[in-house]
Design a protein around this motif. Structure first.
Motif, PDB file in Angstrom:
ATOM      1  N   ALA A 194       0.947  -1.050   0.081  1.00  0.00           N
ATOM      2  CA  ALA A 194      -0.287  -0.087  -0.038  1.00  0.00           C
ATOM      3  C   ALA A 194       0.873   1.026  -0.072  1.00  0.00           C
ATOM      4  O   ALA A 194       1.741   1.454   1.017  1.00  0.00           O
ATOM      5  N   PRO A 195       0.801   2.305  -0.989  1.00  0.00           N
ATOM      6  CA  PRO A 195       1.482   3.308  -0.937  1.00  0.00           C
ATOM      7  C   PRO A 195       0.988   4.385   0.213  1.00  0.00           C
ATOM      8  O   PRO A 195      -0.246   4.117   0.507  1.00  0.00           O
ATOM      9  N   ARG A 218     -13.498   7.820  -4.093  1.00  0.00           N
ATOM     10  CA  ARG A 218     -12.060   8.735  -4.009  1.00  0.00           C
ATOM     11  C   ARG A 218     -10.807   7.696  -3.963  1.00  0.00           C
ATOM     12  O   ARG A 218      -9.946   8.229  -4.874  1.00  0.00           O
ATOM     13  N   LEU A 219     -10.729   7.118  -3.019  1.00  0.00           N
ATOM     14  CA  LEU A 219      -9.400   6.086  -3.128  1.00  0.00           C
ATOM     15  C   LEU A 219      -9.200   5.525  -4.292  1.00  0.00           C
ATOM     16  O   LEU A 219      -8.112   5.343  -5.095  1.00  0.00           O
ATOM     17  N   ALA A 224      -6.173   3.680  -5.460  1.00  0.00           N
ATOM     18  CA  ALA A 224      -5.703   2.477  -4.302  1.00  0.00           C
ATOM     19  C   ALA A 224      -5.752   1.093  -4.627  1.00  0.00           C
ATOM     20  O   ALA A 224      -6.717   0.569  -5.534  1.00  0.00           O
ATOM     21  N   ASN A 225      -4.845   0.379  -4.235  1.00  0.00           N
ATOM     22  CA  ASN A 225      -4.915  -1.310  -4.642  1.00  0.00           C
ATOM     23  C   ASN A 225      -5.486  -1.964  -3.450  1.00  0.00           C
ATOM     24  O   ASN A 225      -6.056  -1.363  -2.441  1.00  0.00           O
ATOM     25  N   GLU A 226      -5.512  -3.128  -3.557  1.00  0.00           N
ATOM     26  CA  GLU A 226      -5.944  -4.123  -2.331  1.00  0.00           C
ATOM     27  C   GLU A 226      -5.779  -3.995  -1.056  1.00  0.00           C
ATOM     28  O   GLU A 226      -6.518  -3.815  -0.185  1.00  0.00           O
ATOM     29  N   PHE A 232      -8.506   0.257   4.573  1.00  0.00           N
ATOM     30  CA  PHE A 232      -9.821   1.155   4.376  1.00  0.00           C
ATOM     31  C   PHE A 232     -11.012   0.495   5.241  1.00  0.00           C
ATOM     32  O   PHE A 232     -11.616   1.264   5.986  1.00  0.00           O
ATOM     33  N   GLN A 233     -11.058  -0.599   4.865  1.00  0.00           N
ATOM     34  CA  GLN A 233     -12.290  -1.496   5.333  1.00  0.00           C
ATOM     35  C   GLN A 233     -12.297  -1.418   6.677  1.00  0.00           C
ATOM     36  O   GLN A 233     -13.397  -1.180   7.544  1.00  0.00           O
TER      37      GLN A 233
END
Lengths: 323, 147
Positions: A194-195, A218-219, A224-226, A232-233
């Motif tokens: 994740a960046p 927006r992500l 945004a990757n997995e 985020f979840q």
């Protein structure tokens, strides 16, 4: 001087128990060595005769408690509404299971039982006379993303106040006052590619109260990757966090707190928790007339660091509470 | 919407060194091995949504399988109804397979599909009744037949 008591939920040692590195006796001994006066046990995890307490199991646990001078204080009950394959349990069926949990806890010598929110406010109210008869207090857990003032918890509060019973109340989990993103999840997301700037963006969206669907969109637009979406979840779920945690709500429900779950994910060498503001929470409790238990509850089992983390957690609490 | 699923790999689902042939009246009539639930707590057997066994690439007919736990031997068809048989998190279950002649000496590939409902965790965001997050306790291992 306060009379707050420190305990350990054996759930802290989930990883070690399941892998066979610690037996039940060794879990209890470890809690006692770290300075716990009492402990909690989750029935579905460590009670060999679940959901009952057989005489054999009672004798075993009593012998261990005597040996290490520690008390079995609270029994973690689950509300398994979906345990049948064909349909949900009815309210009546869940109430009956909860009464059985009270009987089990009482036989084991516990003072308290934790129930989960799938047991409705009405059923918690109906438990009051049973709780009084068995001499075991029952608290519904307030777990992130619920807080003391969310609508569901307000319904429980209504029932508790109306009942006038001292035997039903709340088990707030400190996780619901988190002020920062969950450190293990954050570190794992980084490790999985994740960046950093996208994780920071996700955290900011959450702080700013942007609704989940919009934040997700927006992500995704930002690439945004997995790994980002996984973190985020959690940020919008079981490990959410707030700029202004619900301390006013906590003060309001203090008279109805049965005991606390001292949730923690990472305590550093300076004895600071990474995302939960212990100093502020414990000071609120200190300023009340609460004299019950805070049960340490570690949750980052796969780290393999449960022992050192739990030890530090108790040290941190003692430092803040000047015990 | 995709089902919400969790995996908590504390232990290997297929237990090492557990594969052996079984005998009836002195004749090899099958084999057995052990499996663990990979989770942080135990569950009632009625929470099992899917259970399949593949040995050396071939799926075993559920009529030729039994599930042995708590000193009782259950058929696969019984599993959904076992609302009072609790699978403790540290207890292995023994899977018994009817296979006249048993297994040859050497290594065998065991693939287990084991999916459970998490009965206290409704699928996040779902408003449907009886809709729960799933626990993925699948596992695979090559086991050497114990002699």
């Amino acid at each position: 001087m306060n009379n707050i008591k420190l305990g350990v939920s054996l759930y802290c040692f989930t990883n070690e128990y399941i892998k066979g590195q610690l037996t039940l006796e060794e879990c209890i001994r470890t809690a006692a060595e770290f300075g716990a006066e009492g402990f909690e046990l989750v029935g579905t995890q460590m009670l060999r005769s679940y959901p009952y307490a057989t005489n054999k199991v009672i004798d075993e646990i009593n012998a261990i408690c005597n040996e290490y001078g520690v008390q079995f204080i609270s029994y973690g009950a689950n509300t398994d509404r979906g345990m049948r394959s064909d349909r949900d349990l009815t309210e009546e069926e869940m109430l009956q299971s909860a009464i059985l949990d009270l009987r089990t806890a009482s036989k084991l010598g516990c003072k308290y039982v934790r129930v989960q929110y799938l047991l409705s406010p009405q059923s918690l109210g109906k438990l009051a006379p049973y709780a009084e008869s068995y001499g075991v207090k029952v608290g519904v857990e307030i777990h992130n993303p619920e807080t003391p003032t969310t609508p569901v918890m307000q319904k429980y509060l209504e029932v508790i106040e109306k009942s006038g019973s001292k035997y039903i109340g709340f088990v707030p989990d400190f996780g619901c006052f988190a002020t920062r993103p969950n450190k293990p999840h954050w570190d794992e997301a980084l490790a999985n590619g994740a960046p950093l700037h996208l994780l920071e963006m996700a955290a900011k969206l959450r702080y700013d109260g942007v609704p989940m669907g919009e934040a997700r969109q927006r992500l995704l637009e930002a690439g945004a990757n997995e790994a980002v979406l996984g973190a985020f979840q959690g940020m919008y779920g079981f490990v959410t966090f707030y700029r202004e945690p619900d301390f006013e709500g906590l003060k309001k429900i203090m008279p109805y707190v049965i005991y606390f779950h001292g949730k923690f994910h990472h305590v550093n060498e300076e004895l600071e928790e990474a995302s939960i503001p212990y100093e502020q929470i414990l000071n609120i409790i200190k300023d009340s007339d609460f004299n019950g238990y805070i049960m340490s509850e570690y949750e980052d089992h796969t780290s393999g660091k449960a022992l050192i983390m739990t030890k530090r957690h108790l040290q941190m609490e003692r430092k803040i509470l000047e015990k | 919407m995709m089902a919400f699923s969790m995996k908590l790999p504390f232990v290997d689902v297929v237990c090492s060194n557990s594969l052996k042939n079984t005998f009836v009246n002195g004749k090899k009539l099958g084999y057995e091995f052990q499996i663990r639930l990979s989770n942080y707590r135990g569950h009632y057997l009625s929470c099992i949504n899917e259970f399949r066994v593949v040995v050396d690439g071939k799926e075993i007919d559920s009529a030729d399988l039994t599930f042995y736990l708590n000193e009782k031997e259950f058929t696969v068809a019984q599993l959904p109804y076992l609302i009072s048989e609790f699978w403790n998190i540290i207890d292995p279950a023994t899977i018994k397979v009817f296979a006249p002649g048993g297994l040859q000496e050497g290594e065998h590939q065991i693939d287990i599909t084991l999916i459970l409902r998490i009965p206290y965790l409704p699928t996040p965001g779902s408003m449907k009744e009886h809709d729960y997050a799933l626990l993925d306790s699948c596992g695979s291992k090559r086991l050497t037949l114990q002699i």
